[in-house]
Design a protein around this motif. Structure first.
Motif, PDB file in Angstrom:
ATOM      1  N   TRP A  28     -36.092 -26.107  78.616  1.00 38.73           N
ATOM      2  CA  TRP A  28     -36.928 -27.288  78.415  1.00 38.73           C
ATOM      3  C   TRP A  28     -38.300 -26.907  77.898  1.00 38.73           C
ATOM      4  CZ3 TRP A  28     -36.564 -31.852  82.351  1.00 38.73           C
ATOM      5  CH2 TRP A  28     -35.235 -32.307  82.392  1.00 38.73           C
ATOM      6  N   PHE A  29     -38.964 -27.837  77.337  1.00 43.11           N
ATOM      7  CA  PHE A  29     -40.366 -27.748  76.874  1.00 43.11           C
ATOM      8  C   PHE A  29     -40.529 -26.808  75.685  1.00 43.11           C
ATOM      9  CE2 PHE A  29     -40.795 -27.909  81.668  1.00 43.11           C
ATOM     10  CZ  PHE A  29     -40.670 -29.277  81.715  1.00 43.11           C
ATOM     11  N   ASN A  30     -39.572 -25.915  75.488  1.00 47.31           N
ATOM     12  CA  ASN A  30     -39.675 -24.979  74.369  1.00 47.31           C
ATOM     13  C   ASN A  30     -38.265 -24.556  73.999  1.00 47.31           C
ATOM     14  OD1 ASN A  30     -40.337 -23.052  72.518  1.00 47.31           O
ATOM     15  ND2 ASN A  30     -41.411 -21.715  73.955  1.00 47.31           N
ATOM     16  N   PRO A  31     -37.458 -25.537  73.495  1.00 49.85           N
ATOM     17  CA  PRO A  31     -36.026 -25.293  73.335  1.00 49.85           C
ATOM     18  C   PRO A  31     -35.706 -24.137  72.394  1.00 49.85           C
ATOM     19  CG  PRO A  31     -36.669 -27.438  72.448  1.00 49.85           C
ATOM     20  CD  PRO A  31     -37.867 -26.876  73.120  1.00 49.85           C
ATOM     21  N   ALA A  32     -36.565 -23.890  71.400  1.00 51.74           N
ATOM     22  CA  ALA A  32     -36.253 -22.801  70.467  1.00 51.74           C
ATOM     23  C   ALA A  32     -36.859 -21.484  70.947  1.00 51.74           C
ATOM     24  CB  ALA A  32     -36.766 -23.157  69.077  1.00 51.74           C
ATOM     25  N   THR A  33     -37.412 -21.495  72.134  1.00 52.62           N
ATOM     26  CA  THR A  33     -38.152 -20.357  72.693  1.00 52.62           C
ATOM     27  C   THR A  33     -39.057 -19.683  71.663  1.00 52.62           C
ATOM     28  OG1 THR A  33     -36.344 -18.812  72.330  1.00 52.62           O
ATOM     29  CG2 THR A  33     -36.477 -19.814  74.496  1.00 52.62           C
ATOM     30  N   GLU A  34     -39.895 -20.500  71.056  1.00 48.21           N
ATOM     31  CA  GLU A  34     -40.897 -19.970  70.132  1.00 48.21           C
ATOM     32  C   GLU A  34     -41.951 -19.243  70.960  1.00 48.21           C
ATOM     33  OE1 GLU A  34     -41.230 -20.370  66.882  1.00 48.21           O
ATOM     34  OE2 GLU A  34     -39.778 -21.921  66.371  1.00 48.21           O
ATOM     35  N   SER A  35     -42.189 -17.969  70.634  1.00 49.79           N
ATOM     36  CA  SER A  35     -43.151 -17.271  71.479  1.00 49.79           C
ATOM     37  C   SER A  35     -44.576 -17.750  71.234  1.00 49.79           C
ATOM     38  CB  SER A  35     -43.051 -15.761  71.313  1.00 49.79           C
ATOM     39  OG  SER A  35     -43.287 -15.415  69.978  1.00 49.79           O
ATOM     40  N   THR A  36     -44.836 -18.294  70.024  1.00 48.09           N
ATOM     41  CA  THR A  36     -46.193 -18.800  69.778  1.00 48.09           C
ATOM     42  C   THR A  36     -46.518 -19.952  70.726  1.00 48.09           C
ATOM     43  OG1 THR A  36     -45.218 -20.094  68.005  1.00 48.09           O
ATOM     44  CG2 THR A  36     -46.556 -18.211  67.361  1.00 48.09           C
ATOM     45  N   TYR A  37     -45.486 -20.676  71.184  1.00 53.84           N
ATOM     46  CA  TYR A  37     -45.732 -21.808  72.067  1.00 53.84           C
ATOM     47  C   TYR A  37     -46.481 -21.401  73.321  1.00 53.84           C
ATOM     48  CZ  TYR A  37     -42.978 -25.345  69.653  1.00 53.84           C
ATOM     49  OH  TYR A  37     -42.520 -26.272  68.755  1.00 53.84           O
ATOM     50  N   PHE A  38     -46.207 -20.208  73.833  1.00 51.83           N
ATOM     51  CA  PHE A  38     -46.987 -19.864  75.007  1.00 51.83           C
ATOM     52  C   PHE A  38     -48.045 -18.804  74.716  1.00 51.83           C
ATOM     53  CE2 PHE A  38     -44.100 -16.377  75.576  1.00 51.83           C
ATOM     54  CZ  PHE A  38     -44.696 -15.490  76.455  1.00 51.83           C
ATOM     55  N   MET A  39     -47.937 -18.156  73.561  1.00 54.35           N
ATOM     56  CA  MET A  39     -48.955 -17.180  73.188  1.00 54.35           C
ATOM     57  C   MET A  39     -50.275 -17.861  72.833  1.00 54.35           C
ATOM     58  SD  MET A  39     -47.901 -13.918  72.764  1.00 54.35           S
ATOM     59  CE  MET A  39     -46.664 -12.864  72.062  1.00 54.35           C
ATOM     60  N   ILE A  40     -50.209 -18.937  72.039  1.00 49.73           N
ATOM     61  CA  ILE A  40     -51.432 -19.532  71.508  1.00 49.73           C
ATOM     62  C   ILE A  40     -52.293 -20.177  72.601  1.00 49.73           C
ATOM     63  CG2 ILE A  40     -52.368 -21.163  69.822  1.00 49.73           C
ATOM     64  CD1 ILE A  40     -51.150 -18.677  68.548  1.00 49.73           C
ATOM     65  N   PRO A  41     -51.679 -20.956  73.528  1.00 50.02           N
ATOM     66  CA  PRO A  41     -52.525 -21.418  74.637  1.00 50.02           C
ATOM     67  C   PRO A  41     -53.166 -20.244  75.383  1.00 50.02           C
ATOM     68  CG  PRO A  41     -50.454 -22.601  74.644  1.00 50.02           C
ATOM     69  CD  PRO A  41     -50.337 -21.563  73.575  1.00 50.02           C
ATOM     70  N   GLY A  42     -52.435 -19.139  75.478  1.00 49.25           N
ATOM     71  CA  GLY A  42     -52.992 -17.959  76.126  1.00 49.25           C
ATOM     72  C   GLY A  42     -54.193 -17.405  75.386  1.00 49.25           C
ATOM     73  N   VAL A  43     -54.138 -17.476  74.050  1.00 47.26           N
ATOM     74  CA  VAL A  43     -55.273 -16.994  73.259  1.00 47.26           C
ATOM     75  C   VAL A  43     -56.528 -17.778  73.624  1.00 47.26           C
ATOM     76  CG1 VAL A  43     -56.223 -16.835  70.942  1.00 47.26           C
ATOM     77  CG2 VAL A  43     -53.868 -16.195  71.343  1.00 47.26           C
ATOM     78  N   ILE A  44     -56.356 -19.086  73.806  1.00 44.38           N
ATOM     79  CA  ILE A  44     -57.515 -19.913  74.160  1.00 44.38           C
ATOM     80  C   ILE A  44     -58.122 -19.421  75.475  1.00 44.38           C
ATOM     81  CG2 ILE A  44     -58.260 -22.238  74.769  1.00 44.38           C
ATOM     82  CD1 ILE A  44     -56.192 -23.325  72.904  1.00 44.38           C
ATOM     83  N   VAL A  45     -57.261 -19.126  76.442  1.00 46.30           N
ATOM     84  CA  VAL A  45     -57.764 -18.651  77.731  1.00 46.30           C
ATOM     85  C   VAL A  45     -58.537 -17.349  77.548  1.00 46.30           C
ATOM     86  CG1 VAL A  45     -57.149 -17.922  80.047  1.00 46.30           C
ATOM     87  CG2 VAL A  45     -55.833 -19.707  78.921  1.00 46.30           C
TER      88      VAL A  45
END
Lengths: 373, 373
Positions: free
Chosen positions: A168-185
């Protein structure tokens, strides 16, 4: 003293801080260049999946099954298979670091095979993925190899239990989906605490702090005036990231933009106060830069739930992570980006961050003394 | 020549005193490394030891209960909720009450008995796609082995067998901790060493004492050597702390030669210090030194193979990272620490560090001279 703001006076202090901050071009490096560098690195450069790993396939005698395994591996993006003529030869090459894995298929009977797989555990994560993918490729190759030889393939399983996975929330398991919010942090942690860590210590070292406190400016005004220019710089970084999310990386923001901004501003404020506190406490640029270096980047990367799974960590480590504001911000931001407005989580995270903000703002003001000891 | 060494000795003594005279600097160079090593040793873990899951069983048949029993019996899966209808799934996953939901539909057993496909849904929280991927594959494994047990009882036509025997060399239990800690021996010291070397010049520039240093009979080579030696020593001490913890606390076996490992460490620290001094040539004050260091150290750290494998990076990045000493450092630590390669076999990672150390140092000297004239 604290809490009193005389606006005429305040305006001139702010003006001074703005000039001081933006006069030095290096602040633009960290405010604009660093976010871009990190976005490029996380967005394009880093991928957790494996690619092009060199694997030796041992072929001691001609065997169609081994050929099929070789082909199956070649068809995946994960491996670049190469032939090796003997088991010893392959191991020698593996030990010398010229290959990342070995596969050897031993035919015991017409339909029974022994598959040996060796992977290099010195990079555990890569080794784990390699083992998994090699198994998959071998199974594919084996079932094919058998039909090629004219035997019946594995009893075709019509019916039976099948597992269907949905992420869920990232069906194609794109790594940018969780990498980019991390960059903001990471960016807000660094920009926020790094510049502020220097400001008060610098005034101490240069002796201008004495001048500053001899004026009528209150502690609270000193704190706020030190915070605002860097805050603007952090907002620039945040804007760059959000624009990149939207226009370049297609990362969705499923929650409300308002809460993304609100939580980011709050977290930025926390980092700023943290930097100020360190700066006021150490009165030394060298020390405060070391402290900030040690406590921002790697912990943000490792201790929060961002890259590693905290559930698998021992209890005390979970307790430690509670005291890092980034832990809460990571959770809130990841949910806002990928899930939406999850009320309970948002309340919890935002409340935790607010507590940090209040405590740190208080300590920062407290340690910005108006005396010279 | 003798005079050169004598004055160099005096200079080095002065530099070491400057770094270590303050008790707080001694603390900041030792304690964080200690704490981080222990913390990261426990937290930085891709091995998923615990997966919180919830169950929605709409079938309530013997088969479905048997299947769920398998999950209950597994060491990894930890039941957090039992759901009654589909509507409960979304809020559960959104609020992180479970990482995985196992959903069995209402006519699961009936379909199975009819010989139809009987799906079991595995739904995962994809906020961290790594964890989600690993968790679903664990769940699939359990479901598949259960399915196999079921068919084995019925299906006598068992003609095909293949045995995959995976072996992980150099890290038999495939513990992430081993690779992380061996890399940290190099990586943790890198950050502070870089900052120390860049800051020590910047500090003198800022306080104006750098000019005094230049009017001494010392050559610019000697001045920079004096700055380099303490930083390299600090790096070696920090790496030793990490190494001791890795060996004694976490019990990771050291496979190679300690002497060779330290030679590699020294080379690595020299190359890092070379970069630090080079940066300091551009900096007028400590803030700039700090910010430039950070802009350099982040990419060095992220593109070193520590977090993600180098082979998975795009080709341009793979070319770029050839100039990254951390890449060779991490590779060197893995092959010497965990794999125990001999100096001859690991020389390919050693010489680039040595060359870079020399080149960056020469660059630093050239830039300093250019700035002076």
């Amino acid at each position: 003293m604290a809490g009193q703001i005389n606006f005429v006076r305040f305006r001139s202090v702010i003006k001074k801080e703005f000039r001081q901050t933006f006069r030095d071009r290096s602040t633009l490096v960290i405010g604009i260049l660093l976010p871009i560098i990190l976005l490029v690195l996380f967005g394009y450069g880093m991928s957790f999946d494996i690619k092009h790993q060199s694997v030796l396939v041992v072929k001691e005698k001609p065997s169609p099954v081994t050929d099929e395994v070789f082909m199956a591996m070649k068809l995946t993006p994960y491996f670049t298979p190469r032939w090796s003529s003997s088991w010893q030869e392959a191991q020698k090459e593996f030990v010398a670091g010229k290959a990342d894995g070995i596969v050897r298929v031993e035919q015991l009977g017409t339909l029974s095979n022994n598959v040996q797989i060796i992977v290099n555990g010195s990079d555990a994560n890569t080794a784990r993925l390699m083992e998994m993918y090699i198994r998959g490729a071998v199974l594919k190759g084996l079932s094919k190899g058998i039909t090629v030889e004219g035997f019946k393939a594995e009893p075709a399983s019509t019916g039976g239990i099948t597992a269907i996975s949905r992420i869920w929330f990232n069906p194609a398991t794109e790594s940018t989906y969780f990498m980019i919010p991390g960059v903001i942090v990471i960016i807000l942690s660094i920009v926020g605490s790094m510049l502020t860590a220097m400001v008060i210590a610098r005034e101490w070292e240069r002796g201008t702090y004495e001048t500053l406190i001899s004026t009528e400016v209150s502690r609270f005004e000193i704190m706020i005036s030190k915070v605002i220019p860097t805050f603007c710089l952090g907002i620039i970084g945040l804007t760059i990231c959000l624009l990149a999310c939207y226009f370049v990386f297609d990362v969705p923001i499923r929650g409300s933009l308002f809460w993304v901004l609100a939580s980011s501003c709050l977290y930025l404020f926390i980092s700023l106060c943290l930097g100020l506190t360190v700066s006021a406490l150490t009165k030394s640029q060298f020390l405060s830069s070391q402290i900030v270096l040690v406590f921002t980047f790697l912990p943000t990367l490792i201790i929060t739930d961002y890259m590693f799974d905290l559930k698998s960590a021992p209890l005390w480590a979970k307790v430690v992570s509670v005291f890092f504001p980034a832990t809460w911000y990571v959770e809130m931001l990841a949910s806002l980006f990928l899930v939406g407005n999850v009320r309970d989580l948002m309340i919890k995270d935002f409340a935790a961050m607010s507590i940090f903000a209040v405590i740190l703002a208080f300590t920062a003001t407290k340690y910005i003394k108006k005396t010279l000891e | 020549m003798k005079e050169f060494f004598l004055s160099l000795k005096a200079l080095i003594r002065k530099e070491i005193l400057m770094v270590l005279k303050d008790k707080r600097s001694r603390i900041i160079l030792v304690v964080p490394v200690l704490l981080q090593t222990i913390l990261f040793g426990y937290v930085a873990n891709f091995d998923l030891d615990q997966v919180d899951y919830a169950v929605l069983d709409e079938d309530h048949s013997k088969t479905s209960i048997d299947l769920l029993q398998k999950f209950r019996g597994s060491r990894i899966f930890n039941l957090t909720a039992t759901l009654r209808n589909v509507k409960e799934i979304a809020p559960l996953l959104e609020n992180k009450k479970a990482t995985v939901v196992i959903h069995i539909g209402p006519d699961f057993e009936r379909k199975l008995n009819l010989g139809e496909e009987a799906p079991v849904q595995v739904l995962a929280d994809g906020r961290n796609s790594n964890i989600a991927g690993a968790a679903t594959s664990y769940a699939e494994n359990i479901i598949q082995s259960f399915a196999q047990e079921l068919t084995e009882g019925v299906d006598t036509d068992d003609t095909f067998s293949s045995n995959a025997i995976p072996r992980v060399w150099y890290n038999p239990n495939l513990e992430t901790r081993w690779s992380i800690l061996s890399s940290l021996t190099f990586l943790l010291s890198m950050m502070q060493t870089l900052v120390i070397s860049a800051q020590s010049v910047a500090r003198e520039k800022e306080s104006g004492s750098f000019d005094q240093l230049l009017v001494t009979p010392l050559s610019s080579v000697a001045v920079l050597l004096g700055k380099a030696v303490p930083a390299v020593l600090v790096g070696l001490v920090q790496s030793s702390i990490v190494l001791v913890i890795a060996l004694l606390w976490f019990g990771i076996p050291f496979a190679g030669s300690i002497l060779w490992f330290y030679l590699g460490l020294a080379m690595f620290d020299i190359s890092v210090v070379g970069i630090g001094l080079w940066i300091s040539a551009f900096c007028a004050n400590m803030q700039q030194a700090m910010l430039y260091c950070f802009s350099v150290v982040l990419p060095m750290c992220l593109l070193s193979g520590f977090v993600t494998p180098v082979e998975s990076m795009p080709l341009i990045f793979q070319k770029l990272v050839l100039f990254n000493p951390a890449l060779y450092g991490i590779k060197f630590s893995r092959i010497v620490f965990l794999q125990g390669l001999t100096p001859a076999e690991s020389f390919q990672c050693f010489w680039p560090m040595a060359v870079m150390g020399v080149v960056f140092f020469i660059l630093a000297v050239i830039f300093f001279r250019a700035k002076l004239s």
